[in-house]
Design a protein around this motif. Structure first.
Motif, mmCIF file in Angstrom:
data_model
loop_
_atom_site.group_PDB
_atom_site.id
_atom_site.type_symbol
_atom_site.label_atom_id
_atom_site.label_comp_id
_atom_site.label_asym_id
_atom_site.label_seq_id
_atom_site.Cartn_x
_atom_site.Cartn_y
_atom_site.Cartn_z
ATOM 1 N N GLY A 44 0.835 -1.198 0.000
ATOM 2 C CA GLY A 44 0.000 0.000 0.000
ATOM 3 C C GLY A 44 0.863 1.240 0.000
ATOM 4 O O GLY A 44 2.093 1.158 -0.105
ATOM 5 N N PRO A 45 0.241 2.375 0.111
ATOM 6 C CA PRO A 45 0.997 3.625 0.049
ATOM 7 C C PRO A 45 1.910 3.823 1.257
ATOM 8 O O PRO A 45 1.573 3.435 2.372
ATOM 9 C CB PRO A 45 -0.093 4.703 -0.002
ATOM 10 C CG PRO A 45 -1.304 4.049 0.558
ATOM 11 C CD PRO A 45 -1.203 2.600 0.257
ATOM 12 N N VAL A 71 5.742 -2.656 0.788
ATOM 13 C CA VAL A 71 5.911 -2.334 -0.629
ATOM 14 C C VAL A 71 4.865 -1.306 -1.035
ATOM 15 O O VAL A 71 3.687 -1.455 -0.718
ATOM 16 C CB VAL A 71 5.740 -3.587 -1.510
ATOM 17 C CG1 VAL A 71 6.077 -3.270 -2.951
ATOM 18 C CG2 VAL A 71 6.581 -4.732 -1.023
ATOM 19 N N SER A 72 5.313 -0.282 -1.719
ATOM 20 C CA SER A 72 4.395 0.678 -2.311
ATOM 21 C C SER A 72 4.565 0.613 -3.824
ATOM 22 O O SER A 72 5.488 1.220 -4.371
ATOM 23 C CB SER A 72 4.681 2.089 -1.795
ATOM 24 O OG SER A 72 3.893 3.012 -2.519
ATOM 25 N N PRO A 73 3.697 -0.154 -4.519
ATOM 26 C CA PRO A 73 3.847 -0.274 -5.976
ATOM 27 C C PRO A 73 3.720 1.066 -6.692
ATOM 28 O O PRO A 73 4.397 1.294 -7.694
ATOM 29 C CB PRO A 73 2.707 -1.218 -6.366
ATOM 30 C CG PRO A 73 2.348 -1.943 -5.127
ATOM 31 C CD PRO A 73 2.593 -0.974 -4.012
ATOM 32 N N GLY B 43 -8.297 -0.072 0.518
ATOM 33 C CA GLY B 43 -7.027 0.458 0.979
ATOM 34 C C GLY B 43 -5.887 -0.526 0.947
ATOM 35 O O GLY B 43 -5.929 -1.516 0.224
ATOM 36 N N PRO B 44 -4.893 -0.257 1.738
ATOM 37 C CA PRO B 44 -3.693 -1.095 1.734
ATOM 38 C C PRO B 44 -3.963 -2.490 2.300
ATOM 39 O O PRO B 44 -4.969 -2.718 2.949
ATOM 40 C CB PRO B 44 -2.727 -0.319 2.622
ATOM 41 C CG PRO B 44 -3.577 0.563 3.453
ATOM 42 C CD PRO B 44 -4.800 0.862 2.654
ATOM 43 N N LEU B 45 -3.027 -3.365 2.043
ATOM 44 C CA LEU B 45 -3.160 -4.763 2.447
ATOM 45 C C LEU B 45 -2.053 -5.097 3.439
ATOM 46 O O LEU B 45 -0.887 -4.785 3.185
ATOM 47 C CB LEU B 45 -3.048 -5.640 1.199
ATOM 48 C CG LEU B 45 -2.970 -7.136 1.401
ATOM 49 C CD1 LEU B 45 -4.333 -7.682 1.789
ATOM 50 C CD2 LEU B 45 -2.496 -7.808 0.132
ATOM 51 N N TRP B 78 12.758 0.643 -7.263
ATOM 52 C CA TRP B 78 12.980 -0.038 -8.529
ATOM 53 C C TRP B 78 12.394 0.759 -9.663
ATOM 54 O O TRP B 78 11.682 1.695 -9.461
ATOM 55 C CB TRP B 78 12.385 -1.436 -8.490
ATOM 56 C CG TRP B 78 10.896 -1.516 -8.505
ATOM 57 C CD1 TRP B 78 10.088 -1.650 -9.587
ATOM 58 C CD2 TRP B 78 10.002 -1.503 -7.366
ATOM 59 N NE1 TRP B 78 8.766 -1.716 -9.203
ATOM 60 C CE2 TRP B 78 8.685 -1.628 -7.848
ATOM 61 C CE3 TRP B 78 10.185 -1.388 -5.979
ATOM 62 C CZ2 TRP B 78 7.555 -1.645 -7.013
ATOM 63 C CZ3 TRP B 78 9.072 -1.407 -5.172
ATOM 64 C CH2 TRP B 78 7.779 -1.540 -5.668
#
Lengths: 138, 78
Positions: A44-45, A71-73, B43-45, B78
């Motif tokens: 997520g962010p 991880v923030s894609p 939202g986020p996971l 990345w």
């Protein structure tokens, strides 16, 4: 839609399907079994970068013995946070190696595969030495 | 055996058997396909494992408090 779809990432959506979420649960459980430490994966962010990851790590149940892979894609950002007890066995150099493996997969659009490889590497490096008579089955 | 019975036995039964086999072979893939595999919306996971296992090689006095801050880690892009 495959994980890592650029359109999903650009819109800020979490590019994880239900089956991939189940995969992630298996990944953290295997890492915990292998290393003895708790593992957590956050996707997520991370608006404040490392500070956000540290904040997330502090909210976990036993942060001192937990490894958080955040991880923030959308921001193409990876943060690995190790608890105080984990850091004794899992040094930053090992984390850097795992991060390199993960970012290589992320760049190829394989989010879950990268997390699988990275968590396995972290768990391998964090595995505490087995103690004779204590860890062996009777 | 009448002609109708013969058709039923030598044509109807094999067709029925073929349909049953087809259903048994195809049913698992239909069930899998009907399962939801949509993107997780919202939202986020956060996925967490169970609590850490006890480490018998360390004395309790060597361990940091459970709620202590992070000990290390790295950042990467990345």
């Amino acid at each position: 839609m495959p994980a890592g779809d650029p359109s999903a990432i650009a819109s800020g959506a979490v590019p994880i399907t239900d089956s991939q979420r189940r995969d992630l649960m298996t990944i953290v459980d295997k890492a915990r079994t292998l290393s003895g430490f708790a593992f957590a994966i956050y996707v997520g962010p991370l608006p404040a970068g490392r500070a956000s990851a540290l904040e997330q790590h502090a909210t976990l149940r036993d942060p001192a013995a937990t490894v958080l892979v955040a991880v923030s894609p959308a921001e193409r950002l990876l943060e690995i946070v190790t608890g105080a007890n984990v850091a004794v066995d899992l040094d930053d150099q090992s984390c850097r190696l795992a991060a390199l493996s993960m970012t290589t997969s992320f760049a190829a659009g394989d989010l879950v595969g990268g997390l699988r490889e990275g968590c396995a590497m972290l768990a391998e490096h964090a595995r505490y030495p087995r103690v004779l008579h204590l860890d062996e089955p009777a | 055996m009448s002609a109708l019975q013969a058709v039923g036995v030598f044509l109807g039964l094999p067709i029925l058997f073929g349909i049953l086999v087809y259903l048994f072979v195809s049913a698992p893939s239909w069930i899998r396909a009907s399962r939801s595999d949509d993107l997780v919306e919202g939202g986020p996971l956060l996925v967490t494992s169970a609590r850490p296992l006890p480490d018998p090689s360390r004395l309790p006095s060597e361990l940091a408090p459970a709620n202590s801050t992070a000990g290390g880690g790295v950042s990467a892009r990345w």
